[in-house]
Design a protein around this motif. Structure first.
Motif, PDB file in Angstrom:
ATOM      1  N   GLU A 366       1.145  -0.984   0.159  1.00  0.00           N
ATOM      2  CA  GLU A 366      -0.339   0.092   0.026  1.00  0.00           C
ATOM      3  C   GLU A 366       0.945   1.536  -0.047  1.00  0.00           C
ATOM      4  OE1 GLU A 366      -3.802   0.619   2.232  1.00  0.00           O
ATOM      5  OE2 GLU A 366      -2.335   1.059   3.692  1.00  0.00           O
ATOM      6  N   ILE A 367       0.578   1.925  -0.794  1.00  0.00           N
ATOM      7  CA  ILE A 367       0.651   3.767  -0.957  1.00  0.00           C
ATOM      8  C   ILE A 367       0.059   4.760  -0.148  1.00  0.00           C
ATOM      9  CG2 ILE A 367       1.623   5.670  -2.186  1.00  0.00           C
ATOM     10  CD1 ILE A 367       3.509   3.737  -3.896  1.00  0.00           C
ATOM     11  N   GLY A 368       0.108   5.157   1.130  1.00  0.00           N
ATOM     12  CA  GLY A 368      -0.795   6.198   1.699  1.00  0.00           C
ATOM     13  C   GLY A 368       0.035   8.237   1.346  1.00  0.00           C
ATOM     14  N   PHE A 369      -1.134   8.536   1.017  1.00  0.00           N
ATOM     15  CA  PHE A 369      -0.617   9.515   0.831  1.00  0.00           C
ATOM     16  C   PHE A 369      -1.665  10.771   2.291  1.00  0.00           C
ATOM     17  CE2 PHE A 369      -0.462   8.249  -3.289  1.00  0.00           C
ATOM     18  CZ  PHE A 369      -0.662   9.232  -4.315  1.00  0.00           C
ATOM     19  N   TYR A 370      -0.796  11.676   2.094  1.00  0.00           N
ATOM     20  CA  TYR A 370      -1.642  11.873   4.091  1.00  0.00           C
ATOM     21  C   TYR A 370      -1.126  13.657   3.786  1.00  0.00           C
ATOM     22  CZ  TYR A 370      -1.413   7.742   6.332  1.00  0.00           C
ATOM     23  OH  TYR A 370      -1.836   6.685   6.299  1.00  0.00           O
ATOM     24  N   ASN A 378      -5.649   6.161  -0.415  1.00  0.00           N
ATOM     25  CA  ASN A 378      -4.852   5.069   0.162  1.00  0.00           C
ATOM     26  C   ASN A 378      -4.781   4.259  -1.436  1.00  0.00           C
ATOM     27  OD1 ASN A 378      -3.206   5.540   2.724  1.00  0.00           O
ATOM     28  ND2 ASN A 378      -5.552   4.686   3.426  1.00  0.00           N
ATOM     29  N   VAL A 379      -3.305   3.989  -1.562  1.00  0.00           N
ATOM     30  CA  VAL A 379      -3.256   3.172  -3.008  1.00  0.00           C
ATOM     31  C   VAL A 379      -3.144   1.290  -2.757  1.00  0.00           C
ATOM     32  CG1 VAL A 379      -2.147   2.678  -5.508  1.00  0.00           C
ATOM     33  CG2 VAL A 379      -2.845   5.059  -4.131  1.00  0.00           C
ATOM     34  N   THR A 380      -3.802   0.532  -3.006  1.00  0.00           N
ATOM     35  CA  THR A 380      -3.218  -0.634  -3.039  1.00  0.00           C
ATOM     36  C   THR A 380      -2.090  -0.839  -4.306  1.00  0.00           C
ATOM     37  OG1 THR A 380      -5.625  -1.514  -2.122  1.00  0.00           O
ATOM     38  CG2 THR A 380      -4.186  -3.263  -2.409  1.00  0.00           C
ATOM     39  N   SER A 381      -1.353  -1.015  -3.989  1.00  0.00           N
ATOM     40  CA  SER A 381      -0.275  -1.301  -5.026  1.00  0.00           C
ATOM     41  C   SER A 381      -0.022  -3.167  -5.202  1.00  0.00           C
ATOM     42  CB  SER A 381       1.073  -0.517  -4.780  1.00  0.00           C
ATOM     43  OG  SER A 381       1.934  -0.986  -6.232  1.00  0.00           O
ATOM     44  N   ARG A 382       0.935  -3.288  -6.044  1.00  0.00           N
ATOM     45  CA  ARG A 382       1.742  -4.330  -6.357  1.00  0.00           C
ATOM     46  C   ARG A 382       2.430  -4.646  -5.141  1.00  0.00           C
ATOM     47  NH1 ARG A 382       3.202  -2.778 -12.270  1.00  0.00           N
ATOM     48  NH2 ARG A 382       3.662  -1.443 -11.641  1.00  0.00           N
ATOM     49  N   ASP A 383       2.828  -6.289  -4.759  1.00  0.00           N
ATOM     50  CA  ASP A 383       4.218  -6.861  -3.823  1.00  0.00           C
ATOM     51  C   ASP A 383       5.087  -6.098  -4.015  1.00  0.00           C
ATOM     52  OD1 ASP A 383       5.158  -7.693  -1.544  1.00  0.00           O
ATOM     53  OD2 ASP A 383       5.881  -9.727  -3.070  1.00  0.00           O
ATOM     54  N   ILE A 384       5.204  -4.679  -3.447  1.00  0.00           N
ATOM     55  CA  ILE A 384       6.426  -4.285  -3.578  1.00  0.00           C
ATOM     56  C   ILE A 384       7.852  -4.410  -2.605  1.00  0.00           C
ATOM     57  CG2 ILE A 384       7.764  -1.350  -2.980  1.00  0.00           C
ATOM     58  CD1 ILE A 384       4.611  -0.521  -3.270  1.00  0.00           C
ATOM     59  N   THR A 385       8.424  -4.567  -3.342  1.00  0.00           N
ATOM     60  CA  THR A 385      10.172  -5.389  -3.184  1.00  0.00           C
ATOM     61  C   THR A 385      10.918  -4.274  -2.310  1.00  0.00           C
ATOM     62  OG1 THR A 385      10.837  -5.124  -5.229  1.00  0.00           O
ATOM     63  CG2 THR A 385       9.402  -7.385  -4.639  1.00  0.00           C
ATOM     64  N   GLU A 386      11.062  -2.652  -3.529  1.00  0.00           N
ATOM     65  CA  GLU A 386      11.899  -1.671  -3.140  1.00  0.00           C
ATOM     66  C   GLU A 386      11.361  -0.128  -2.911  1.00  0.00           C
ATOM     67  OE1 GLU A 386      16.291  -3.696  -4.728  1.00  0.00           O
ATOM     68  OE2 GLU A 386      14.960  -2.589  -5.475  1.00  0.00           O
ATOM     69  N   VAL A 387      11.999   0.407  -2.267  1.00  0.00           N
ATOM     70  CA  VAL A 387      11.488   2.058  -2.348  1.00  0.00           C
ATOM     71  C   VAL A 387      12.757   2.735  -3.003  1.00  0.00           C
ATOM     72  CG1 VAL A 387      10.408   4.048  -1.794  1.00  0.00           C
ATOM     73  CG2 VAL A 387       9.464   2.317  -0.863  1.00  0.00           C
ATOM     74  N   LEU A 388      12.925   2.778  -4.393  1.00  0.00           N
ATOM     75  CA  LEU A 388      13.450   3.007  -5.522  1.00  0.00           C
ATOM     76  C   LEU A 388      14.729   4.478  -5.066  1.00  0.00           C
ATOM     77  CD1 LEU A 388      13.342   1.088  -8.696  1.00  0.00           C
ATOM     78  CD2 LEU A 388      14.368   0.511  -7.138  1.00  0.00           C
ATOM     79  N   ARG A 389      14.112   5.796  -5.133  1.00  0.00           N
ATOM     80  CA  ARG A 389      13.863   6.991  -4.553  1.00  0.00           C
ATOM     81  C   ARG A 389      12.860   7.780  -3.987  1.00  0.00           C
ATOM     82  NH1 ARG A 389      15.850  10.722  -9.841  1.00  0.00           N
ATOM     83  NH2 ARG A 389      12.689  10.629  -9.359  1.00  0.00           N
TER      84      ARG A 389
END
Length: 470
Positions: A366-370, A378-389
């Protein structure tokens, strides 16, 4: 800086950019000097130390430079540049020379000293591997005289890393400074000797203890404590360097934030944060908060924050805030790109009317905006493995925006929260600065989030939401 934070501090971090001042306990001594082995190639670590010196100008700092177990085979232009930068910013620099406990041929040692003096603008020499035996006193006296003959202002520091009570006085008479402790953990005993000439280098100390550090301040004028560990405990700055600075200077430790203003002459103000966070261990949140205001009413906008992520299929996506001239005039949008389609949502915030705090959180799914502590998407995202930048900043050339970036926080699978602070940051985030960029006290941030009852309630709500995602 990486440090363990309590849930209360997480709340403070999410709610406010206002400075949290606290006095370093354990007293202070203006005579103490930070003696820092900085055995890492010049770059952001060196820049970070210059930044600390700039923020706390009363601190006395000397570093030990060590390109290749000594000055190396030839002059290094990067070392030359950074040693001069250190000197220009009031930081002393000692050149490292190995003596092999008196077994190294004295002419070779003197050749290293010559190279340090000829190639770099050093302020002294650090002789390592000093033998405490009385049999080698003439060997070291010859070397110290050789150093002083190069310049009467040079500091000759010897590092036996221990001491022999029978020879300690003689060694103190030879060297300007004698490092009698170079080991993991605080020393358990200390001699009765001339404190003003004694040094201690302490490593593998996981956290700052004001009482232990104050005791050491009373025993050694030249000192440094770090959480760095073998094989090279001196390969980065201590994560609690600023705590040491505050204790020595007696100043309040101040929280700092990064201020970015749009550039108005030669180009863009850009701050980029290049780092990879591995999310594969499980629940792992990254929080990235900024405070901003746009005075522009002509329609020009800016993307103040990007967070790039990578999923298990090795596909990039990203989340970002932007304000631009959209359907309802100049408005704030949250946007998510899933690898093929961009979805931008009008958040119904007028960003010309005042300051706003923006936060993006990321975990594995999940990615959340505040905005101002309230969840907006709140965005339900795919299986996130890394935050690149995580990036902040790309402004037009008109000086009309100010943006304040608070600490980046992370929460790993064990619910441990670590923070990255601009005042004592050893991971060297935000090292690419173009335009009007400066580190400023958080108290200079114009929005007093902390202290506002509404802000506290919003922060508590955000903390609860975050905890539910664990």
């Amino acid at each position: 800086m990486r440090k363990i934070l309590s849930g209360t501090l997480v709340l403070l971090l999410l709610v406010s950019l206002l400075a949290v001042h606290h006095l370093a306990s354990g007293g202070s001594s203006e005579s103490n000097v930070l003696l820092i082995p900085l055995y890492v190639y010049p770059g952001c670590q060196w820049d970070s130390l210059i930044q600390v010196k700039t923020l706390y100008p009363s601190i006395s700092v000397i570093i030990i430079a060590n390109p290749a177990n000594g000055p190396g085979a030839s002059e290094d232009s990067t070392y030359k540049e950074y040693i001069q930068k250190m000197r220009d910013n009031g930081i002393g620099v000692l050149g490292y020379v190995w003596t092999d406990y008196g077994h190294r041929d004295i002419s070779d040692v003197e050749n290293d000293i010559d190279n340090w003096v000829n190639w770099y603008n050093v302020s002294g020499i650090f002789l390592d591997g000093v033998n405490v035996s009385s049999a080698d006193e003439s060997y070291y006296q010859t070397l110290v005289d050789y150093i002083h003959n190069k310049s009467s202002s040079f500091l000759a520091v010897g590092n036996p890393g221990s001491y022999d009570p029978d020879t300690l006085d003689a060694e103190l008479n030879i060297f300007d400074v004698l490092v009698i402790y170079d080991s993991p953990g605080y020393p358990e005993s200390w001699p009765s000797a001339n404190t003003s000439k004694l040094g201690a280098l302490v490593y593998n100390v996981s956290s700052f203890n004001s009482g232990d550090f104050a005791d050491l301040m009373g025993e050694a004028k030249y000192l440094y404590v770090t959480d760095g560990n073998a094989p090279n405990p001196w390969g980065r700055l201590s994560s609690y360097l600023v705590d040491e600075v505050a204790a020595i200077t007696g100043e309040a430790k101040t929280d700092y934030v990064l201020r970015v203003s749009s550039h108005n002459t030669t180009g863009y103000s850009v701050v980029e944060h290049y780092i990879t966070y591995n999310l594969s261990a499980g629940l792992y949140n990254l929080t990235y908060a900024i405070t901003l205001k746009n005075w522009n009413s002509s329609g020009a906008g800016v993307d103040p924050m990007y967070v790039y992520v990578n999923d298990s299929g090795n596909a990039d996506s990203y989340a970002y805030f932007t304000w631009t001239n959209g359907y309802n005039g100049i408005a704030l949008y949250s946007c998510y790109y899933d690898g093929s389609t961009t979805d931008c949502r009008d958040l119904d915030y007028n960003v010309t009317d005042g300051w706003h705090n923006l936060t993006i959180t990321v975990n594995k799914t999940e990615i959340g905006f505040y905005v101002d502590g309230s969840s907006v998407w709140n965005v339900t995202s795919r299986d996130i493995t890394e935050v690149l930048r995580s990036g902040a900043g790309s402004w037009d050339k008109t000086a009309q925006y100010d943006l304040y970036i608070d600490n980046v926080t992370e929460r790993d699978g064990s619910s441990t929260v670590v923070g990255e602070n601009f005042d004592d940051d050893y991971d060297c985030y935000f090292t690419e600065h173009v335009g009007d960029v400066a580190v400023v006290p958080a108290s200079d941030v114009p929005v007093p989030f902390f202290g506002s009852a509404l802000a506290v309630l919003l922060g508590i709500s955000l903390l609860i939401l975050t905890m539910r995602r664990r």
